[in-house]
Design an enzyme around this catalytic site. Sequence first.
Site, PDB file in Angstrom:
ATOM      1  CD  GLU A 128      32.342  -2.419  -2.117  1.00 44.92           C
ATOM      2  OE1 GLU A 128      32.218  -3.562  -1.698  1.00 44.92           O
ATOM      3  OE2 GLU A 128      31.392  -1.622  -2.185  1.00 44.92           O
ATOM      4  CG  ASP A 188      29.270  -7.323   9.851  1.00 41.84           C
ATOM      5  OD1 ASP A 188      28.190  -7.461  10.439  1.00 41.84           O
ATOM      6  OD2 ASP A 188      29.392  -6.614   8.828  1.00 41.84           O
TER       7      ASP A 188
HETATM    8  N1  ADE Z   1      26.754  -3.942   6.095  1.00 46.59           N
HETATM    9  C1  ADE Z   1      27.772  -4.716   6.516  1.00 46.59           C
HETATM   10  N2  ADE Z   1      27.550  -5.183   7.753  1.00 46.59           N
HETATM   11  C2  ADE Z   1      26.368  -4.684   8.139  1.00 46.59           C
HETATM   12  C3  ADE Z   1      25.613  -4.782   9.325  1.00 46.59           C
HETATM   13  N3  ADE Z   1      26.046  -5.482  10.358  1.00 46.59           N
HETATM   14  N4  ADE Z   1      24.423  -4.120   9.374  1.00 46.59           N
HETATM   15  C4  ADE Z   1      23.995  -3.388   8.318  1.00 46.59           C
HETATM   16  N5  ADE Z   1      24.680  -3.251   7.186  1.00 46.59           N
HETATM   17  C5  ADE Z   1      25.852  -3.896   7.091  1.00 46.59           C
END
Ligand code: ADE
Length: 257
Positions: A12, A217
Amino acid sequence: MPIGIMSAIPEENRRLVEALEGPEDVVIDGMREYHSGTLFGEPVVLVFSRCGKVAAATTATALISRFDVRSIVFTGVAGSLSSDVRVGDIVVADRLVQHDMDASPLFDAFEIPLLHRSYFDGDRGLTRALIAGGEAFVGDLASHVTPDDLAQFAIGTPRVSRGLVLSGDQFVTDRAYARSLCERLPGALCVEMEGAAVAQVCFEYGRPCGVVRVISDAADETAAFDFTAFVDRVATHFSYGILEHALPIIGGALRAR
Ligand code: ADE
């Protein structure tokens, strides 16, 4: 005074550095590279902090004390903690809390000892600008992310939400743990690893802070599966595109203060 822009992920930061106009000599300090110049018409300092609260807090402190940034914007990815927030959606923090801070019974769980607070607010002006930037970017999504990449991650029309963001030194991959976080910190939209640390530093130094995250996610057992591909092919473009729209608004709002 420039605006500090932090990312925890090198991809990024790299795309933003490539877009920098009038780049000055890179300053290397504490194993970080600080890139100063003009981005989308605004003076900025760009830096890749690495992941986690210590990395984020030390980098934010350097941005303020060495580069005298007037505000800090953090862009990155997060895991969803809410059924209202899906992969590809954008979350702008209006409040942040460190979910792994627990000095109980001396202090309440989540309270930062001796600072008498658990929650830090995103600056209202920055938050508004990041939401506007997110919405404008979503309207222009197809010119930033390929149809194949949107299809791979089942991204249709992303939503832009504002709300509570949790930060801690854990990549959350356990659905039961994610659920327990939501029970203990109601209203949480997503979890990440830096935002509340940057917000604490900004609070302590009296500088406005804005945090924007794209959901990569579901903070469950599948969280790591496509993480790298998502960061490379999707998140990078979100950060760039959101800032392209938001930075001029942020600059204008800061000048009007
Ligand atoms: N950044 C992106 N996904 C994450 C997750 N599952 N836990 C902590 N930081 C994150």
